[in-house]
Design an enzyme around this catalytic site. Structure first.
Site, mmCIF file in Angstrom:
data_model
loop_
_atom_site.group_PDB
_atom_site.id
_atom_site.type_symbol
_atom_site.label_atom_id
_atom_site.label_comp_id
_atom_site.label_asym_id
_atom_site.label_seq_id
_atom_site.Cartn_x
_atom_site.Cartn_y
_atom_site.Cartn_z
ATOM 1 N N HIS A 72 16.765 -35.566 60.405
ATOM 2 C CA HIS A 72 16.115 -34.737 59.538
ATOM 3 C C HIS A 72 14.772 -35.391 59.148
ATOM 4 O O HIS A 72 13.759 -34.997 59.343
ATOM 5 C CB HIS A 72 16.831 -34.204 57.956
ATOM 6 C CG HIS A 72 15.946 -33.724 57.098
ATOM 7 N ND1 HIS A 72 16.271 -32.475 56.434
ATOM 8 C CD2 HIS A 72 14.737 -34.151 56.267
ATOM 9 C CE1 HIS A 72 15.487 -32.094 55.542
ATOM 10 N NE2 HIS A 72 14.632 -33.284 55.535
ATOM 11 N N GLU A 73 14.676 -36.685 58.865
ATOM 12 C CA GLU A 73 13.563 -37.810 58.350
ATOM 13 C C GLU A 73 12.756 -37.921 59.727
ATOM 14 O O GLU A 73 11.513 -38.077 59.859
ATOM 15 C CB GLU A 73 14.108 -38.991 57.497
ATOM 16 C CG GLU A 73 14.683 -38.581 56.455
ATOM 17 C CD GLU A 73 13.757 -37.836 55.343
ATOM 18 O OE1 GLU A 73 12.628 -38.118 55.433
ATOM 19 O OE2 GLU A 73 14.196 -36.971 54.607
ATOM 20 N N HIS A 113 10.460 -35.138 60.499
ATOM 21 C CA HIS A 113 9.322 -35.397 59.689
ATOM 22 C C HIS A 113 8.388 -36.416 60.423
ATOM 23 O O HIS A 113 7.240 -36.383 60.488
ATOM 24 C CB HIS A 113 9.484 -35.785 58.389
ATOM 25 C CG HIS A 113 10.119 -34.860 57.513
ATOM 26 N ND1 HIS A 113 9.584 -33.487 57.169
ATOM 27 C CD2 HIS A 113 11.271 -34.876 56.660
ATOM 28 C CE1 HIS A 113 10.346 -32.902 56.133
ATOM 29 N NE2 HIS A 113 11.356 -33.773 55.833
#
Length: 378
Positions: free
Chosen positions: A67-68, A71
């Site tokens: 998820h990170e 980003h």
């Protein structure tokens, strides 16, 4: 959120974790092994449940990292400098040392994180169904995959709530920024909306605790609301500080030409030759070839036992260069506010074409803020 353990680099991005995440991983493994998996797939041994629970907890951590990373990778492709990723009890934080240039870029950088979680959730669910997850009592593997699918979709949906600073709140900020063409105003509005959501979480937690008697659910909601409230207030304060620093460059903020220490001297020599002989407590360091190698801090020196000071070189205790935030002289001063403290103790090195030209400390920022606020009447 500061990291306690470095996990190295992935795709050129530094990754670390805070100890609180290990506590969460342990709770996940325990809840799966003692409750959720035995109920979903009965008849297995205790060892099998614990193995599945522990593996699931680590796979979940990998999903948080994915998820990170989504980003951060998209941010890098959009020209945003990424300082690193820290995983902690509430998920993860991608730390950027510069900001996106447009609301569209910020929205995409933000949305790709929840999108990754949702896609992972769908993949896990499909894998669960493919191996018999639709049966009345699915296999342990199918039940485990189903849980991973559920938790990733829950993570994606929760992050899309318009509660700043969650991803959904940042997307809302981007939309307000697009409409008003005022980033600072958009941040303040999104932060206020985030505070409203925080109070709702706290109220729900109190009602759940006192009316329904749910200790864990109530306390968790209150704690989550408190976190969102604190983070939203910090973002609102940060927007005011950015407004105060608008138009100011790093070169106006930094202390130029800081004293450098060679990293091949001992701790004893550094204490007497630099720390005690100077008013400064932090020194950039260079190697035998004159290349910048890191940052020597007073905290690192204090951690060396007195009887080991004459045998310990400072190269073994410095904050390494890849973990020290850096900016360029022409960067906006507000970029320094995006830097986490970490082992550099709030210091940022100013580098121009690979050459150290300055250093910024928290006191430098405070002095500039006082001057700027006095001049702008904020």
């Amino acid at each position: 959120m500061n990291e306690n353990l470095s996990l190295g680099r992935i795709a050129g991005i530094h990754v670390g974790l805070n100890w609180s995440l290990l506590v969460v991983a342990g709770l996940i493994a325990w809840s799966l092994a003692t409750g959720l998996l035995p109920a979903a797939s009965p008849g297995q041994t205790s060892g099998a449940y614990w193995t599945a629970g522990i593996v699931s907890a680590f796979v979940y951590l990998a999903c948080l990292l994915a998820h990170e990373l989504a980003h951060s990778v998209v941010a890098m492709r959009r020209g945003v400098r990424v300082e690193g990723i820290t995983l902690w009890r509430f998920g993860g934080v991608s730390r950027f040392s510069s900001e996106s240039s447009s609301p569209g870029a910020q929205a995409w950088i933000t949305f790709v994180g929840p999108l990754t979680s949702l896609l992972l959730g769908v993949v896990f669910f499909l894998a669960s169904v493919a191996i018999g997850g639709g049966a009345h009592y699915p296999s342990l593997l199918a039940a485990t995959l189903a849980w991973l699918g559920f938790i990733n979709i829950l993570l994606g949906v929760f992050n899309l709530l318009p509660a700043f600073p969650l991803d959904g709140g940042r997307i809302l900020q981007s939309l307000i920024w697009l409409r008003t063409r005022d980033r600072l105003r958009a941040t303040r509005i999104a932060a206020r909306i985030g505070m409203a959501f925080a109070f709702l979480f706290i109220a729900y937690g109190l009602i759940t605790f006192f009316a329904a008697g749910s200790l864990i659910g109530g306390v968790w909601s209150i704690f989550l609301g408190w976190f969102l409230l604190s983070a939203a207030r910090a973002e609102e304060t940060g927007s005011l500080i950015r407004q105060a620093l608008s138009g100011i460059r790093v070169s106006e903020l930094m202390t130029p030409n800081p004293v450098e220490a060679p990293d091949d001297v001992t701790v004893e020599e550094a204490l007497h030759g630099y720390i005690l002989a100077s008013r400064h407590s932090t020194f950039p360091t260079h190697d035998s070839g004159g290349r910048l190698s890191g940052l020597l801090t007073l905290a690192a020196l204090k951690n060396v036992a007195p009887n080991a000071r004459t045998a310990t070189l400072i190269k073994d205790i410095i904050c390494p260069l890849d973990r020290v935030p850096t900016v360029r002289p022409g960067d906006p001063a507000a970029n320094v506010l995006n830097v986490s403290e970490g082992c550099s103790e709030g210091r940022t090195l100013v580098v121009d074409d690979g050459r150290l030209v300055g250093i910024i400390s928290p006191s430098d920022i405070n002095r500039m803020l006082q001057r700027s606020l006095a001049g702008k009447g904020l």
